[in-house]
Design a protein around this motif. Structure first.
Motif, PDB file in Angstrom:
ATOM      1  N   MET A 217       0.854  -1.113  -0.057  1.00 12.76           N
ATOM      2  CA  MET A 217       0.012  -0.057   0.115  1.00 12.76           C
ATOM      3  C   MET A 217       0.878   1.172   0.074  1.00 12.76           C
ATOM      4  SD  MET A 217      -3.116   1.113   2.703  1.00 12.76           S
ATOM      5  CE  MET A 217      -2.064   1.321   4.183  1.00 12.76           C
TER       6      MET A 217
ATOM      7  N   SER B  34       4.500   2.755  -0.242  1.00  9.63           N
ATOM      8  CA  SER B  34       5.926   2.519  -0.487  1.00  9.63           C
ATOM      9  C   SER B  34       6.880   3.622  -0.647  1.00  9.63           C
ATOM     10  CB  SER B  34       5.905   1.907  -1.865  1.00  9.63           C
ATOM     11  OG  SER B  34       7.117   1.657  -2.738  1.00  9.63           O
TER      12      SER B  34
ATOM     13  N   ARG C 154       8.024  -0.365   3.216  1.00  8.68           N
ATOM     14  CA  ARG C 154       6.776  -0.557   2.638  1.00  8.68           C
ATOM     15  C   ARG C 154       5.743  -0.722   3.911  1.00  8.68           C
ATOM     16  NH1 ARG C 154       8.073  -5.913   2.590  1.00  8.68           N
ATOM     17  NH2 ARG C 154       6.301  -7.377   2.962  1.00  8.68           N
ATOM     18  N   VAL C 155       4.677  -0.437   3.700  1.00  7.53           N
ATOM     19  CA  VAL C 155       3.605  -1.148   4.615  1.00  7.53           C
ATOM     20  C   VAL C 155       2.351  -1.595   3.740  1.00  7.53           C
ATOM     21  CG1 VAL C 155       1.969  -0.137   6.420  1.00  7.53           C
ATOM     22  CG2 VAL C 155       4.301   0.924   6.204  1.00  7.53           C
ATOM     23  N   ASP C 156       2.081  -2.814   4.060  1.00  3.47           N
ATOM     24  CA  ASP C 156       0.973  -3.524   3.226  1.00  3.47           C
ATOM     25  C   ASP C 156      -0.326  -3.065   3.919  1.00  3.47           C
ATOM     26  OD1 ASP C 156       2.715  -4.755   1.612  1.00  3.47           O
ATOM     27  OD2 ASP C 156       3.096  -6.507   2.835  1.00  3.47           O
ATOM     28  N   PRO C 157      -1.464  -3.500   3.006  1.00  5.01           N
ATOM     29  CA  PRO C 157      -2.883  -3.234   3.658  1.00  5.01           C
ATOM     30  C   PRO C 157      -3.081  -3.754   4.891  1.00  5.01           C
ATOM     31  CG  PRO C 157      -2.742  -3.610   1.303  1.00  5.01           C
ATOM     32  CD  PRO C 157      -1.388  -3.871   1.452  1.00  5.01           C
TER      33      PRO C 157
ATOM     34  N   GLU D 270      -1.495  -3.426   7.523  1.00  8.79           N
ATOM     35  CA  GLU D 270      -0.396  -4.108   8.355  1.00  8.79           C
ATOM     36  C   GLU D 270       0.118  -3.098   9.558  1.00  8.79           C
ATOM     37  OE1 GLU D 270       3.727  -6.222   6.990  1.00  8.79           O
ATOM     38  OE2 GLU D 270       3.272  -4.349   6.126  1.00  8.79           O
TER      39      GLU D 270
ATOM     40  N   ASP E 137      -0.495   3.103  -3.074  1.00 13.96           N
ATOM     41  CA  ASP E 137      -1.288   2.398  -3.937  1.00 13.96           C
ATOM     42  C   ASP E 137      -0.746   2.771  -5.352  1.00 13.96           C
ATOM     43  OD1 ASP E 137      -2.692   0.663  -2.323  1.00 13.96           O
ATOM     44  OD2 ASP E 137      -4.209   1.936  -2.254  1.00 13.96           O
TER      45      ASP E 137
ATOM     46  N   ARG F 109      -6.553   5.162   5.760  1.00 14.33           N
ATOM     47  CA  ARG F 109      -6.285   3.789   5.436  1.00 14.33           C
ATOM     48  C   ARG F 109      -4.965   3.498   6.317  1.00 14.33           C
ATOM     49  NH1 ARG F 109      -5.258   3.331  -0.356  1.00 14.33           N
ATOM     50  NH2 ARG F 109      -5.065   1.045   0.248  1.00 14.33           N
TER      51      ARG F 109
ATOM     52  N   ALA G 206      -4.083   0.274   8.330  1.00 17.15           N
ATOM     53  CA  ALA G 206      -2.805   0.077   8.554  1.00 17.15           C
ATOM     54  C   ALA G 206      -2.143   0.944   9.514  1.00 17.15           C
ATOM     55  CB  ALA G 206      -1.988   0.101   7.342  1.00 17.15           C
TER      56      ALA G 206
ATOM     57  N   ARG H  20       5.678  -6.245  11.463  1.00 18.34           N
ATOM     58  CA  ARG H  20       7.057  -6.190  11.040  1.00 18.34           C
ATOM     59  C   ARG H  20       7.693  -4.837  11.609  1.00 18.34           C
ATOM     60  NH1 ARG H  20       8.429  -4.797   6.396  1.00 18.34           N
ATOM     61  NH2 ARG H  20       6.229  -4.115   5.592  1.00 18.34           N
TER      62      ARG H  20
ATOM     63  N   SER I  88      10.475  -9.289  10.592  1.00 14.90           N
ATOM     64  CA  SER I  88       9.351  -9.458  11.336  1.00 14.90           C
ATOM     65  C   SER I  88       9.639  -9.238  12.815  1.00 14.90           C
ATOM     66  CB  SER I  88       9.021 -11.102  11.313  1.00 14.90           C
ATOM     67  OG  SER I  88       9.887 -11.951  12.138  1.00 14.90           O
TER      68      SER I  88
END
Length: 237
Positions: free
Chosen positions: A1, A3, A23-26, A28, A62, A155, A187, A204, A218
């Protein structure tokens, strides 16, 4: 999501961030670890548009480029920041602070729903919604700061040292609330000196030293990282 690529920030001759990738993912939860002066706050400010990165940096949500978007437009992109020191409007009531948090266009349609979620998350704020925020305790003011950020319907919620100066029992309450926020699908990008509790919350993390990412992994991997154990957990490698 989210970057970040080749992110560098300078204040005059001082290099605050040097070629940071992240990075951070949706949905997360990601924690940024580092000593004072490592560049953690500068990282959040760069994402928020509060400081200008060096040319060549890429900040994207995104795939949509955020570098150059003015700070007052960032909430409309779906990003909210709880700054270090809270930054609430101390002369206004809890309700008025929340109303200002819902100023962005993306927030208005869901304002009532977000307010209901917030008062379920922080019942104390529901009880004191007409109280002047500056008369509240430090923990309650941090609740107001988080609640105001949530009113923008983000988000991605970014928090800079949310536990700073708070009693341990209040810290526990706040991190329980952050866990519920993450479980709702928001997130989280967290800068926090309380490494133990932040690694319990996060999936993470990244380790910053003098503006550079020197480790990532992690939460379990970071707990076992010799540098993290020595510097933040008071343990031998």
């Amino acid at each position: 999501m989210l970057s970040l690529e080749a992110l560098s920030v300078r204040y005059g001759k001082h290099i605050a961030l040097d070629n940071v990738h992240l990075r951070v993912d949706p949905g997360e939860t990601v924690v940024i670890l580092g000593a004072n002066g490592a560049g953690k706050s500068s990282l959040l400010k760069a994402i928020s548009g509060l400081v200008t990165p060096e040319p060549g940096a890429r900040i994207a949500l995104d795939g949509h480029e955020l570098a150059g978007v003015p700070p007052h437009r960032i909430p409309d992109e779906g990003i909210a920041l709880v700054p270090e020191g809270r930054g609430i409007f101390t002369a206004l009531t809890v309700d008025e602070n929340l109303a200002l948090g819902a100023y962005s266009k993306r927030a208005r349609a869901g304002e009532a729903r977000q307010r209901e979620f917030i008062f379920d998350l922080f019942p104390r704020l529901a009880e004191r919604r007409k109280q002047i925020a500056g008369t509240m305790s430090g923990g309650e003011q941090q609740m107001v700061a988080i609640a105001r950020a949530l009113m923008s319907n983000p988000r991605l919620l970014m928090l800079d040292e949310p536990s700073l100066g708070l009693a341990p029992v209040v810290v526990g309450e706040l991190f329980d609330a952050l866990g519920r926020i993450g479980a709702s699908g928001v997130a989280l990008l967290l800068v926090e000196q309380n490494v133990t509790i932040s690694l319990q919350l996060a999936a993470r993390g990244y380790l910053l030293e003098v503006g550079r990412v020197v480790g990532e992994g992690s939460a379990v991997e970071l707990k076992e990282d010799p540098a993290v154990r020595r510097a933040f957990l008071g343990l031998n490698a």
